[in-house]
Write an enzyme that holds these catalytic residues in place. Structure first.
Site, PDB file in Angstrom:
ATOM      1  N   ASP A 480       0.857  -1.184   0.000  1.00 24.61           N
ATOM      2  CA  ASP A 480       0.000   0.000   0.000  1.00 24.61           C
ATOM      3  C   ASP A 480       0.899   1.243   0.000  1.00 24.61           C
ATOM      4  O   ASP A 480       2.119   1.137   0.170  1.00 24.61           O
ATOM      5  CB  ASP A 480      -0.876  -0.054   1.256  1.00 24.61           C
ATOM      6  CG  ASP A 480      -2.000   0.955   1.252  1.00 24.61           C
ATOM      7  OD1 ASP A 480      -2.214   1.626   0.229  1.00 24.61           O
ATOM      8  OD2 ASP A 480      -2.671   1.083   2.294  1.00 24.61           O
ATOM      9  N   GLU A 483       2.569   4.900  -4.160  1.00 27.05           N
ATOM     10  CA  GLU A 483       2.522   5.826  -5.301  1.00 27.05           C
ATOM     11  C   GLU A 483       3.871   6.496  -5.608  1.00 27.05           C
ATOM     12  O   GLU A 483       4.066   6.814  -6.802  1.00 27.05           O
ATOM     13  CB  GLU A 483       1.451   6.901  -5.054  1.00 27.05           C
ATOM     14  CG  GLU A 483       0.038   6.381  -5.059  1.00 27.05           C
ATOM     15  CD  GLU A 483      -0.290   5.573  -3.815  1.00 27.05           C
ATOM     16  OE1 GLU A 483      -1.067   4.609  -3.923  1.00 27.05           O
ATOM     17  OE2 GLU A 483       0.242   5.894  -2.741  1.00 27.05           O
ATOM     18  N   ASP A 556      -9.097   3.983  -1.505  1.00 25.01           N
ATOM     19  CA  ASP A 556      -9.848   4.388  -0.319  1.00 25.01           C
ATOM     20  C   ASP A 556     -11.178   5.036  -0.692  1.00 25.01           C
ATOM     21  O   ASP A 556     -11.343   6.258  -0.654  1.00 25.01           O
ATOM     22  CB  ASP A 556      -9.000   5.357   0.514  1.00 25.01           C
ATOM     23  CG  ASP A 556      -7.727   4.707   1.015  1.00 25.01           C
ATOM     24  OD1 ASP A 556      -7.648   3.466   1.004  1.00 25.01           O
ATOM     25  OD2 ASP A 556      -6.797   5.432   1.419  1.00 25.01           O
TER      26      ASP A 556
END
Length: 898
Positions: A480, A483, A556
């Site tokens: 997670d 990015e 999310d």
């Protein structure tokens, strides 16, 4: 001194500090709840503002030649007073009618500009070039595809033709720009090597792709036909956008730079291989065009000829690889929240699923399971015996997943930080003098430089059982925040001037950072068991090619009806762009879903390829049994439906590995000649044969469903719907009736109807075949079986069966995989099936058949003796049910309706 009291006191202090850090970072992060001021738009980006304006070029093609099957030419700018230097144009061709075009600076001795990054590791090694031929002057030919080169008075253009028809025009608007200021990289570097280009999609007003963003599937224009700005351009830049906004062209966690258009006659697209920040305008009108603006990199474009949407999916998979066959458990139901707080919590949740007879396969742990957000560790107070915990789950056929974010806590004594520091494995600051630092969940952090292959090997080794203490073969991984998310960084991500391996600035590889962490994590899972098991890894960030290593979820989302609605086009956009194993958090990550919304989300989530319930740390607990008996039973029914369909999903996954076709797909992929389907993204197909229509409005009692041409049947009841050439039908859809699901006439679906605790416990269960006949009284279907976890299928350790119905006969034979294989050079599946299984077919249900007077069944038993039987059957409400034929699943048989 009371040691016990001191220890207890220290624990309280540690817990207090941890809670304070969680609260601080949560509050810090929540201040960015889609605060647009924190994220830059095109006008704030020098390169985008320059090239989105009136900046054009006037290049013409000269000095062209075809040598060794490759076309090369010089692009000379004829605009008076132009500062643009000549460019080199190189065009290659590949199998399947694909062309590749690269444009770079023309520099002495053929050396290109130093600071242009040519992407590695995305295009698979098995792609094969084919020689370009010139069928006539200025026409390059590759099978049924042609590139027609033309010099006009105001500049050149290249027309991509398929089967003689124009489909895409490059540089029709003369927006080709290659900024070639030869300036050394420095702190003030800001896009001196930006790129611009335009493509016109001939006859198309429906463009698809450019994931990931919370948009409808058919992308609306950002400019009108007169070039008036309607919205911001679509942004391709991986970002952690907290509580993202719907229908905003800003990019989210992942990037796949594919954009294709369709008409009722054709489909064609472009894949732009560039991982730097990119903006894309879609210009409306009678036919749409796109304008791409990238901060840096190489102008590297693949023309995909289609001529159908399904062909484009295969061509994209041919270039970037197919998704591998996942482990069977990963297609089951996953249970997650941030966070299950300790081992007792895990035990209780696990037991409750059994108590309420609800199947699930995987329980997930978020960041709180670690020792102070130090990945590859466990909190010794809340998770003191992690191996035993995993073994308890495994005793019921279940697995566990733990999270591993890319930020590494800067704490002396933490072995990962110490080793990374000692060996120089971190991304460096802009001048290369020190490790890059920022803030994320652990506080002060640094980031491993996955661009470096040595670091990828190091990170892979962290997953070994000796390094990752407390891990077992039943533990899998969730990556997670990759990015990468940097709370203290510009736009919540890494400084673009941070320095990577090979003297690469972060701006040049930003969109591939998560891709490379996926590569390393996948390698770690393979190495830890010496290649015995297939990996299962979930990622939030991705780039083209990530499907070879990971599954993906949409990030999310929120517990709102609008987010349930937008989940379908988000999943479909990723699916048609090459990422098939994808899902959205069931129930919504943020917020507390009302009961009806939660039930509806389970009802559709049961059809997502990746099916996981997940929730934020501040939400109320929402396990399925917490919403009253009636809602619990509705959720249980939805989850159970997924488990009955696991044989279908596993078969689709196997076939997708060979063909590149997505698990779920928009209607237009199967019905490209039906223009009505071009704007349908509120329903989807599972494979080719199930049409699912989510209910996304509160209190809905009936719903309109568009059924494409042909015959369809209610999946549960067998009620027949003749859609003619396509029509809307109204379907009752109360909460108790679930959501509309239809089986296509002409299909045969394999299912397993016995409810078990997990998929592992279904392995030996019998099968039911559901046959849905088309207007001709025919149907086809397949079934794939293997051991569910290893790579032994590559050596033929599998069963692939093909079923067909025609002339009132149902037949089964060994299936042939050779027509499915996308690329024989990359295929590692032995076509000689040799797996032994004992499963039987215990029931056959036929929709659309007439009532027979009798039924005969003939097949060869295991000892080679031909058996002739007359199985029992019933015929009610136009549904024929054949009970207990007890046919071995590997037997060739003929069942005849007399």
């Amino acid at each position: 001194m009371n040691t016990n009291k001191q220890t207890a006191g220290l624990r309280l202090v540690v817990v207090g500090v941890v809670l304070a850090v969680v609260l601080m970072t949560t509050l810090f992060h929540s201040t960015f709840a889609m605060d647009k001021s924190k994220f830059e738009n095109c006008d704030q980006k020098g390169f985008c503002k320059r090239l989105r304006g009136s900046k054009k070029s006037s290049y013409i093609i000269s000095s062209q030649k075809v040598e060794n099957g490759v076309f090369t030419a010089t692009l000379e700018n004829k605009e008076e007073g132009s500062t643009f230097d000549p460019l080199t144009l190189v065009i290659e061709s590949y199998e399947n009618g694909i062309f590749r075009m690269k444009i770079q600076e023309k520099v002495d001795a053929g050396v290109t500009l130093k600071n242009r990054y040519n992407v590695k590791d995305v295009i698979v090694d098995s792609v094969a070039k084919v020689p370009i031929s010139e069928s006539k002057q200025n026409v390059l030919t590759n099978g049924n595809s042609d590139l027609v080169l033309e010099n006009r008075d105001d500049g050149f253009k290249i027309t991509f033709k398929v089967n003689g028809e124009d489909v895409i025009v490059f540089n029709e608007k003369n927006l080709l720009v290659v900024e070639n200021v030869l300036r050394e990289k420095n702190e003030n570097y800001d896009g001196e090597s930006a790129l611009g280009m335009d493509f016109t999609y001939v006859g198309s007003t429906n463009l698809y792709g450019l994931p990931e963003r919370a948009m409808r599937l058919s992308l609306p224009p950002t400019k009108d036909a007169d070039n008036n700005i309607l919205t911001e351009p679509y942004r391709l830049y991986n970002l952690d956008i907290f509580e993202y906004e719907l229908n905003n062209p800003i990019g989210l966690y992942g990037v796949i730079p594919l954009l294709y258009g369709i008409t009722s006659k054709s489909a064609a697209g472009v894949f732009v291989l560039n991982p730097s920040e990119t903006f894309v305008d879609i210009i409306g009108g009678s036919q749409y065009s796109s304008h791409w603006i990238s901060e840096t990199g190489v102008l590297d474009v693949f023309f995909l000829p289609g001529p159908s949407p399904k062909s484009i999916a295969k061509q994209m998979a041919y270039l970037t690889g197919t998704a591998p066959l996942p482990q069977r458990f990963s297609l089951g139901h996953h249970q997650c929240r941030w966070n299950y707080k300790d081992e007792e919590d895990v035990r209780n949740v696990n037991q409750k699923f059994d108590e309420y007879d609800i199947p699930y396969d995987v329980l997930w742990l978020d960041i709180e399971h670690t020792d102070g957000k130090k990945y590859f560790t466990w909190d010794s107070h809340t998770f003191p015996t992690p191996k035993r915990m995993q073994e308890d789950l495994a005793s019921k056929g279940r697995k566990m997943v733990t999270i591993s974010d890319p930020h590494i806590k800067r704490e002396n004594g933490y072995f990962v930080h110490d080793e990374a520091t000692r060996n120089g494995y971190y991304v460096k600051n802009s001048d290369g003098t020190a490790d890059y630092e920022g803030h994320c969940w652990p506080g002060s952090s640094s980031w491993l430089d996955y661009i470096n292959p040595v670091v990828r090997e190091y990170y892979a080794d962290l997953y070994s059982f000796s390094k990752y203490e407390g891990s077992t073969e039943n533990l899998y991984t969730w990556i997670d925040m990759n990015e990468p998310s940097v709370f203290s960084g510009p736009e919540i991500t890494m400084d673009k001037n941070a320095l990577h391996h090979g003297d690469l600035r972060h701006r040049e590889v930003h969109n591939m950072y998560g891709f490379y962490q996926s590569v390393a994590t996948n390698l770690g899972h393979i190495k830890r068991r010496n290649g015995e098991d297939r990996p299962f890894i979930l990622t939030r960030s991705l780039f083209a090619g990530s499907q070879r290593y990971v599954a993906k979820w949409t990030g999310d989302n929120m517990a709102e009806w609008s987010h349930l609605d937008i989940a379908q086009p988000m999943i479909l956009a990723l699916s048609i762009s090459g990422m098939p194993f994808v899902g959205a958090d069931v129930g919504g990550f943020f917020g507390n879903p009302e009961e009806e919304l939660l039930v509806r989300w389970y009802q559709v989530g049961a059809f997502y390829p990746f099916f996981r319930a997940h929730a934020h740390i501040e939400t109320k607990r929402r396990e399925p049994w917490l919403f009253g008996d009636h809602n619990t039973q509705l959720i249980r029914k939805a989850i159970a439906r997924r488990y009955t369909l696991l044989p279908l999903y596993y078969t689709i996954a196997f076939e997708s590995m060979l063909t590149g076709e997505p698990y779920v797909r928009p209607l237009f992929m199967e019905y490209p000649n039906d223009a009505t389907t071009f704007n349908v993204d509120d329903s989807f197909l599972v494979g080719t044969d199930l049409l699912v229509k989510p209910v996304v409005q509160k209190g809905a009692s009936d719903i309109l469903v568009y059924l494409p041409r042909g015959v369809w049947y209610d999946y549960e009841t067998g009620q027949k719907f003749d859609a003619g050439r396509g029509k809307n039908v109204s379907i009752a859809t109360s909460l108790d009736l679930s959501i509309p699901v239809f089986q296509r006439g002409g299909s045969i679906l394999p299912t397993q109807q016995r409810l078990r605790r997990s998929s592992q416990q279904m392995v030996k269960d019998p099968f039911t075949l559901t046959v849905a006949l088309n207007r001709k009284g025919e149907a086809l279907g397949t079934l794939y079986l293997d051991d569910g976890s290893t790579f032994n299928y590559r050596n033929g350790d599998y069963v692939y069966r093909q079923f067909s119905f025609s002339n009132n006969e149902l037949k089964a034979v060994k299936g042939d995989i050779s027509p499915l294989i996308l690329n024989t050079r990359s295929n590692t599946v032995d076509s000689n099936q040799n797996r032994k299984v004992d499963n039987i077919i215990e029931r056959i249900v036929i929709y659309g058949a007439s009532k027979p007077s009798s039924i005969s069944l003939q097949y060869a038993s295991h000892d080679g003796v031909d058996l002739l039987m007359s199985p029992e059957f019933t015929f009610e409400n136009n549904v024929l049910t054949i009970r207990k034929p007890q046919i071995p699943i590997t037997a060739d048989f003929v069942l005849k309706l007399n």
